[in-house]
Write a protein that holds these residues in place. Structure first.
Motif, PDB file in Angstrom:
ATOM      1  N   SER A   1      16.334 -10.294  30.685  1.00  0.00           N
ATOM      2  CA  SER A   1      16.403  -8.695  30.385  1.00  0.00           C
ATOM      3  C   SER A   1      15.028  -8.404  29.872  1.00  0.00           C
ATOM      4  N   VAL A   2      14.812  -7.138  30.129  1.00  0.00           N
ATOM      5  CA  VAL A   2      13.361  -6.564  30.106  1.00  0.00           C
ATOM      6  C   VAL A   2      13.027  -6.610  28.640  1.00  0.00           C
ATOM      7  N   SER A   3      13.720  -5.883  27.633  1.00  0.00           N
ATOM      8  CA  SER A   3      13.299  -5.574  26.202  1.00  0.00           C
ATOM      9  C   SER A   3      14.647  -6.473  25.606  1.00  0.00           C
ATOM     10  N   ASN A   4      14.445  -6.847  24.375  1.00  0.00           N
ATOM     11  CA  ASN A   4      15.518  -7.656  23.532  1.00  0.00           C
ATOM     12  C   ASN A   4      15.476  -7.221  22.221  1.00  0.00           C
ATOM     13  N   PRO A   5      16.685  -6.555  21.788  1.00  0.00           N
ATOM     14  CA  PRO A   5      16.942  -5.976  20.406  1.00  0.00           C
ATOM     15  C   PRO A   5      16.834  -7.000  19.212  1.00  0.00           C
ATOM     16  N   THR A   6      16.324  -6.824  18.098  1.00  0.00           N
ATOM     17  CA  THR A   6      16.154  -7.401  17.121  1.00  0.00           C
ATOM     18  C   THR A   6      16.670  -7.131  15.811  1.00  0.00           C
ATOM     19  N   VAL A   7      17.170  -7.891  14.733  1.00  0.00           N
ATOM     20  CA  VAL A   7      17.545  -7.196  13.524  1.00  0.00           C
ATOM     21  C   VAL A   7      17.112  -8.188  12.348  1.00  0.00           C
ATOM     22  N   ARG A   8      16.748  -7.431  11.591  1.00  0.00           N
ATOM     23  CA  ARG A   8      15.934  -8.249  10.318  1.00  0.00           C
ATOM     24  C   ARG A   8      17.343  -8.259   9.159  1.00  0.00           C
ATOM     25  N   LEU A   9      17.599  -9.371   8.898  1.00  0.00           N
ATOM     26  CA  LEU A   9      18.893  -9.541   7.897  1.00  0.00           C
ATOM     27  C   LEU A   9      18.343 -10.366   6.764  1.00  0.00           C
ATOM     28  N   THR A  10      18.667 -10.127   5.398  1.00  0.00           N
ATOM     29  CA  THR A  10      18.523 -11.108   4.237  1.00  0.00           C
ATOM     30  C   THR A  10      19.943 -11.442   3.968  1.00  0.00           C
ATOM     31  N   MET A  11      20.101 -12.686   3.876  1.00  0.00           N
ATOM     32  CA  MET A  11      21.396 -13.512   3.647  1.00  0.00           C
ATOM     33  C   MET A  11      21.889 -13.244   2.105  1.00  0.00           C
ATOM     34  N   PRO A  12      23.077 -13.121   1.940  1.00  0.00           N
ATOM     35  CA  PRO A  12      23.634 -12.719   0.594  1.00  0.00           C
ATOM     36  C   PRO A  12      22.912 -14.141  -0.426  1.00  0.00           C
ATOM     37  N   PRO A  13      22.672 -13.917  -1.667  1.00  0.00           N
ATOM     38  CA  PRO A  13      22.467 -14.829  -2.567  1.00  0.00           C
ATOM     39  C   PRO A  13      23.350 -16.025  -2.912  1.00  0.00           C
ATOM     40  N   GLY A  14      22.935 -17.254  -2.992  1.00  0.00           N
ATOM     41  CA  GLY A  14      23.867 -18.404  -3.184  1.00  0.00           C
ATOM     42  C   GLY A  14      23.467 -19.185  -4.081  1.00  0.00           C
ATOM     43  N   ASP A  15      22.431 -18.718  -4.778  1.00  0.00           N
ATOM     44  CA  ASP A  15      21.670 -19.420  -5.899  1.00  0.00           C
ATOM     45  C   ASP A  15      21.785 -18.503  -7.261  1.00  0.00           C
ATOM     46  N   ASP A  16      22.473 -19.373  -8.028  1.00  0.00           N
ATOM     47  CA  ASP A  16      22.371 -18.673  -9.646  1.00  0.00           C
ATOM     48  C   ASP A  16      21.748 -19.640 -10.589  1.00  0.00           C
ATOM     49  N   GLN A  17      20.975 -20.498 -10.086  1.00  0.00           N
ATOM     50  CA  GLN A  17      20.215 -21.510 -11.186  1.00  0.00           C
ATOM     51  C   GLN A  17      18.735 -21.418 -10.915  1.00  0.00           C
ATOM     52  N   PRO A  18      18.253 -21.239 -12.109  1.00  0.00           N
ATOM     53  CA  PRO A  18      16.691 -21.440 -11.865  1.00  0.00           C
ATOM     54  C   PRO A  18      16.076 -22.965 -11.762  1.00  0.00           C
ATOM     55  N   PRO A  19      15.260 -22.976 -11.386  1.00  0.00           N
ATOM     56  CA  PRO A  19      14.473 -24.570 -11.017  1.00  0.00           C
ATOM     57  C   PRO A  19      14.140 -25.055 -12.404  1.00  0.00           C
ATOM     58  N   SER A  20      14.167 -26.424 -12.589  1.00  0.00           N
ATOM     59  CA  SER A  20      13.607 -26.893 -13.858  1.00  0.00           C
ATOM     60  C   SER A  20      12.278 -26.821 -13.909  1.00  0.00           C
ATOM     61  N   ALA A  21      11.690 -27.047 -15.241  1.00  0.00           N
ATOM     62  CA  ALA A  21      10.175 -26.912 -15.515  1.00  0.00           C
ATOM     63  C   ALA A  21       9.394 -28.109 -14.420  1.00  0.00           C
ATOM     64  N   PRO A  22       8.412 -27.736 -13.980  1.00  0.00           N
ATOM     65  CA  PRO A  22       7.423 -28.622 -13.123  1.00  0.00           C
ATOM     66  C   PRO A  22       7.054 -29.809 -14.396  1.00  0.00           C
ATOM     67  N   GLY A  23       6.513 -30.987 -13.818  1.00  0.00           N
ATOM     68  CA  GLY A  23       5.963 -31.712 -14.819  1.00  0.00           C
ATOM     69  C   GLY A  23       4.655 -31.462 -15.416  1.00  0.00           C
ATOM     70  N   GLN A  24       4.076 -31.882 -16.214  1.00  0.00           N
ATOM     71  CA  GLN A  24       2.835 -31.407 -17.160  1.00  0.00           C
ATOM     72  C   GLN A  24       1.805 -31.804 -16.016  1.00  0.00           C
ATOM     73  N   PRO A  25       1.096 -30.990 -15.784  1.00  0.00           N
ATOM     74  CA  PRO A  25      -0.123 -31.027 -14.839  1.00  0.00           C
ATOM     75  C   PRO A  25      -1.061 -32.053 -15.205  1.00  0.00           C
ATOM     76  N   VAL A  26      -1.699 -32.652 -14.499  1.00  0.00           N
ATOM     77  CA  VAL A  26      -2.683 -33.900 -14.744  1.00  0.00           C
ATOM     78  C   VAL A  26      -3.957 -33.164 -13.928  1.00  0.00           C
ATOM     79  N   ALA A  27      -5.130 -33.284 -14.446  1.00  0.00           N
ATOM     80  CA  ALA A  27      -6.229 -32.816 -13.883  1.00  0.00           C
ATOM     81  C   ALA A  27      -6.853 -34.462 -13.135  1.00  0.00           C
TER      82      ALA A  27
END
Length: 340
Positions: free
Chosen positions: A119-145
């Motif tokens: 087909s000559v032209s193709n329709p698109t749709v932009r869609l954000t999925m519903p949230p499935g994550d209700d937990q924050p990440p844990s703290a990163p480890g202490q940085p090392v220089a």
């Protein structure tokens, strides 16, 4: 000689059968007229509509395309940032699974007929999925220089633990009074647990913390802080070298002089050193690492870390290859080199 009354009949019958067989073979190998003539593209599918959706799947539909012969397949694309996947259906609807919660996908669909016309032209749709994550990440480890220079610090840390997917790490500078100033975001997917912080002031103390963010936007607690002092400005230096060479190796004696007015307290030196070369012996310094497989970096020993103004330090190297020490730097400052 006696004439056989049926011989002529049999001959004519065999000839007719051969002609019929030839006609059948020609017909079987012929290209159908409609396939050879089908160069018309299908019309574009109608706009994409969402029939049903959950955190990890979506069902899409669209108005069917039309074609002079017939549409046989609808390829469907699903793209997230710079990655994607392709699916296929022979109807004007599809259910796509194994998607990720909270991600924003761009779905597209096009039509193909039996001749491969698209087909000559193709329709698109932009869609954000519903949230499935209700937990924050844990703290990163202490940085090392792990690499400190006059204006650049490189940090690394242990990864955060996340139940769905991390989106990024953010590095903050902790200013006076505890104010946080973001100095770096690590967007690579999956995010790498290291960052280079540049544009710093020489001989200055900084404190950094790291925070993780997941795809929904949940923020982790801050990491434990790391405090690091950048090195003084690169010193002025001069190097005198004595080199003895053989066909596939050399021994080099280097005398490094601090030509600046400030003492050097702790140093690293680099010089050009190809990946094919190997260090067979070194004294007056310790090997730190290879930089991009093109430079060798060495550091001071416990006995020669300080080089006062006008003072010198001596070191030596036995190595394979024919690339002699050149482009020599001391704590990032380029040294002048003289051969003896």
């Amino acid at each position: 000689m006696r004439h056989h009354p049926f011989r002529g009949i049999r001959s004519r019958t065999a000839a007719l059968a051969a002609c019929a067989l030839t006609a059948t073979l020609v017909a079987a190998g012929a290209t159908p007229a409609h396939a050879a003539a089908d160069t018309e593209r299908p019309t574009a599918p109608g706009p994409i509509s969402v029939v049903a959706i959950d955190t990890t799947w979506v069902e899409l539909t669209w108005a069917a395309s039309t074609d002079d012969v017939g549409v046989v397949r609808y390829p469907v694309g699903a793209r997230f940032e710079d990655s994607g996947a392709q699916y296929s259906t022979d109807t004007n609807s599809i259910r796509i699974t194994d998607l990720r919660p909270s991600r924003t996908y761009t779905f597209s669909v096009w039509a193909l007929d039996a001749a491969g016309n698209s087909s000559v032209s193709n329709p698109t749709v932009r869609l954000t999925m519903p949230p499935g994550d209700d937990q924050p990440p844990s703290a990163p480890g202490q940085p090392v220089a792990y690499d400190v220079a006059a204006t650049v610090v490189r940090l690394r840390w242990a990864h955060s633990v996340e139940n769905v997917a991390l989106d990024r790490y953010e590095v903050f500078r902790v200013d006076a009074g505890g104010t946080l100033t973001r100095v770096r975001e690590v967007y690579q997917y999956p995010p790498v647990n290291s960052a280079q912080i540049s544009g710093l002031t020489p001989n200055t103390t900084y404190t950094f913390v790291v925070q993780a963010r997941d795809e929904v936007g949940h923020l982790s607690p801050l990491s434990a802080p790391v405090t690091v002092t950048t090195l003084p400005p690169p010193p002025s230096c001069a190097v005198r070298s004595v080199v003895r060479q053989w066909p596939d190796g050399f021994v080099a004696h280097l005398v490094v002089e601090n030509t600046g007015s400030t003492a050097v307290d702790g140093w690293t030196m680099t010089w050009r050193f190809w990946a094919s070369q190997q260090v067979q012996g070194i004294w007056g310094a310790t090997v730190v690492d290879r930089l991009n497989n093109s430079y060798l970096r060495v550091g001071n020993t416990n006995r020669n870390a300080v080089i006062p103004p006008g003072g010198t330090v001596s070191l030596g190297l036995v190595a394979t290859g024919t690339q002699l020490p050149e482009e020599i730097t001391l704590n990032g400052g380029l040294c002048t080199v003289a051969d003896e």
